[in-house]
Design a protein around this motif. Structure first.
Motif, PDB file in Angstrom:
ATOM      1  N   GLY A   1       0.825  -1.199   0.000  1.00 27.48           N
ATOM      2  CA  GLY A   1       0.000   0.000   0.000  1.00 27.48           C
ATOM      3  C   GLY A   1       0.856   1.245   0.000  1.00 27.48           C
ATOM      4  O   GLY A   1       0.555   2.222   0.698  1.00 27.48           O
ATOM      5  N   SER A   2       1.962   1.225  -0.769  1.00 28.68           N
ATOM      6  CA  SER A   2       2.918   2.339  -0.787  1.00 28.68           C
ATOM      7  C   SER A   2       3.408   2.599  -2.207  1.00 28.68           C
ATOM      8  O   SER A   2       3.422   1.694  -3.043  1.00 28.68           O
ATOM      9  N   TYR A   3       3.816   3.848  -2.436  1.00 27.54           N
ATOM     10  CA  TYR A   3       4.525   4.196  -3.667  1.00 27.54           C
ATOM     11  C   TYR A   3       5.748   4.999  -3.254  1.00 27.54           C
ATOM     12  O   TYR A   3       5.636   6.059  -2.630  1.00 27.54           O
ATOM     13  N   LEU A   4       6.932   4.487  -3.572  1.00 32.96           N
ATOM     14  CA  LEU A   4       8.198   5.095  -3.183  1.00 32.96           C
ATOM     15  C   LEU A   4       8.915   5.569  -4.432  1.00 32.96           C
ATOM     16  O   LEU A   4       8.974   4.841  -5.427  1.00 32.96           O
ATOM     17  N   GLU A   5       9.494   6.779  -4.385  1.00 35.91           N
ATOM     18  CA  GLU A   5      10.147   7.311  -5.581  1.00 35.91           C
ATOM     19  C   GLU A   5      11.243   8.297  -5.205  1.00 35.91           C
ATOM     20  O   GLU A   5      11.249   8.872  -4.120  1.00 35.91           O
ATOM     21  N   ALA A   6      12.170   8.495  -6.148  1.00 37.30           N
ATOM     22  CA  ALA A   6      13.228   9.495  -5.993  1.00 37.30           C
ATOM     23  C   ALA A   6      13.682   9.931  -7.377  1.00 37.30           C
ATOM     24  O   ALA A   6      13.600   9.168  -8.345  1.00 37.30           O
ATOM     25  N   ARG A   7      14.156  11.169  -7.443  1.00 35.29           N
ATOM     26  CA  ARG A   7      14.720  11.702  -8.689  1.00 35.29           C
ATOM     27  C   ARG A   7      16.235  11.714  -8.534  1.00 35.29           C
ATOM     28  O   ARG A   7      16.771  12.368  -7.635  1.00 35.29           O
ATOM     29  N   ILE A   8      16.933  10.986  -9.425  1.00 38.15           N
ATOM     30  CA  ILE A   8      18.350  10.690  -9.215  1.00 38.15           C
ATOM     31  C   ILE A   8      19.137  10.842 -10.516  1.00 38.15           C
ATOM     32  O   ILE A   8      18.647  10.527 -11.600  1.00 38.15           O
ATOM     33  N   ARG A   9      20.390  11.286 -10.361  1.00 37.71           N
ATOM     34  CA  ARG A   9      21.388  11.198 -11.429  1.00 37.71           C
ATOM     35  C   ARG A   9      22.559  10.381 -10.887  1.00 37.71           C
ATOM     36  O   ARG A   9      23.061  10.650  -9.788  1.00 37.71           O
ATOM     37  N   PHE A  10      23.026   9.417 -11.665  1.00 33.32           N
ATOM     38  CA  PHE A  10      23.992   8.455 -11.156  1.00 33.32           C
ATOM     39  C   PHE A  10      25.436   8.871 -11.426  1.00 33.32           C
ATOM     40  O   PHE A  10      25.731   9.587 -12.385  1.00 33.32           O
ATOM     41  N   ALA A  11      26.330   8.363 -10.576  1.00 28.38           N
ATOM     42  CA  ALA A  11      27.768   8.559 -10.765  1.00 28.38           C
ATOM     43  C   ALA A  11      28.284   7.566 -11.798  1.00 28.38           C
ATOM     44  O   ALA A  11      27.890   6.398 -11.803  1.00 28.38           O
TER      45      ALA A  11
END
Length: 382
Positions: A120-130
């Motif tokens: 019952g969850s939505y997890l997110e992030a905005r990322i740029r990788f090394a």
């Protein structure tokens, strides 16, 4: 299952200190210049329960602890997490990879005992990788009590000498025990998929998310579904491990080997992190999903009154159908790990099936026989 058993709510941070299939996204503008806004599908049905935009100028240590949940070292590499390699600047969280001779240093943070979540969850992030050989970027989660497996990798990106076009792919995995017993690594299994969004993920930001429901787990990149996981063993193993906590980290030498003869300094950059939970929903909006727990396919059909049925799928490679008047849907269901469901409004007034089926409505498992109503007006469903 009570959603609130698994979520410890925190307010907006104000801070004080395997062989894989590859999925391709559609061509789109650079995520740097046209950032995806994020948010779960059907966003009006959800509410943000935790958010950190890293605008305070320093890390919110009431939410985030520096290191992995178990400490600042790991058995997977010689990386040591040090506070000076965890930085907050320009409204972003940064993990920097450095070394002093053979001593490898990097950054990681976690929310063990502060922000946890489950079905019952939505997890997110905005990322740029090394981008460097031997650098392993990750946004992931595991049980808050430190048992392993299970594990949900929202996204990983790594660079080794065997990785094909590492800067153009992200990876999305679930780790679990086939016994479904948390911590049973003797029956460990891994399912995953590589995704190609259409540009360089080390130069551009993307939004990486995972939707965790009782009947499915779905990985997303920039709002596009990457893979839907519905295997009952996987889902049971994950549910038994809940609640999970969040981790973001840059591990070095866990996949591939970084060159110690060169100077490092590449960063994994996190723009923001959000956790959503279901909010107030309209009474007439529902999600209907069926699977067969056995080895044989099963058939099903259902009818609604006062509304219509819509297939929740971006492709048509399933044996499902919706009647011309939009009031009846059905199909053939298997134990496959990636089956869509149906969205409907109004009331479900009849259900019929042949074979062994499991039925979920709005994330709650329902007795299929209790849904059968042969007295409902209309032609036979099957």
């Amino acid at each position: 299952m009570d959603r609130r058993r698994f979520l410890r709510r925190s307010g907006i941070a104000v801070g004080t200190l395997g062989a894989l299939a590859t999925v391709s996204g559609t061509d789109r503008a650079s995520a740097q210049s046209d950032p995806a806004p994020g948010g779960p599908p059907d966003g009006d049905e959800w509410a943000v329960s935790f958010e950190d935009t890293f605008d305070a100028g320093s890390l919110d240590t009431e939410t985030w602890e520096i290191g992995w949940g178990w400490g600042r070292g790991t058995t997977t590499s010689n990386t040591q997490i040090v506070p000076e390699n965890v930085r907050v600047s320009d409204g972003r969280l940064r993990f920097v990879g450095t070394h002093d001779g053979p001593e490898v240093r990097s950054g990681a943070v976690n929310t063990q005992d502060t922000v946890t979540f489950g079905p019952g969850s939505y997890l997110e992030a905005r990322i740029r990788f090394a981008d460097r050989m031997g650098f392993h970027n990750a946004f992931w989660s595991k049980p808050n009590d430190e048992t392993w497996p299970p594990e949900i990798d929202v996204v990983e990106q790594w660079h080794s000498d065997r990785t094909v076009e590492p800067a153009r792919h992200s990876h999305h995995h679930l780790h679990y025990s086939s016994s479904t017993e948390p911590g049973d690594d003797s029956s460990y299994e891994d399912v995953g998929v590589a995704y190609e969004p259409g540009d360089d993920v080390t130069e551009n930001f993307h939004v990486y998310g995972v939707e965790w429901r009782t009947d499915r787990i779905v990985h997303y990149v920039d709002g596009e579904p990457v893979r839907r996981w519905t295997d009952p063993t996987v889902l049971r193993a994950m549910e038994r491990g809940a609640p999970f906590y969040l981790m973001l980290n840059l591990n070095i030498n866990s996949v591939g080997t970084a060159d110690l003869d060169e100077e490092w300094g590449e960063e994994m950059v996190v723009d923001w992190v959000r956790l959503w939970e279901p909010g107030e929903q309209a009474d007439d909006g529902h999600y209907f999903w069926v699977r067969s727990p056995g080895d044989q396919p099963a058939k099903f059909a259902f009818r609604v009154a006062g509304g219509t049925v819509e297939l929740d799928a971006t492709d048509t490679d399933v044996d499902y159908w919706v009647a011309e008047d939009g009031t009846v849907g059905g199909g053939t269901v298997t134990r496959a790990s990636s089956l869509p469901g149906f969205r409907y409004d109004g009331d479900l007034v009849d259900f019929n099936y042949r074979g062994d089926v499991e039925v979920f409505i709005d994330d709650s498992r329902r007795d299929p026989e209790a849904l059968v109503d042969e007295s409902t007006p209309g032609p036979p469903l099957l």
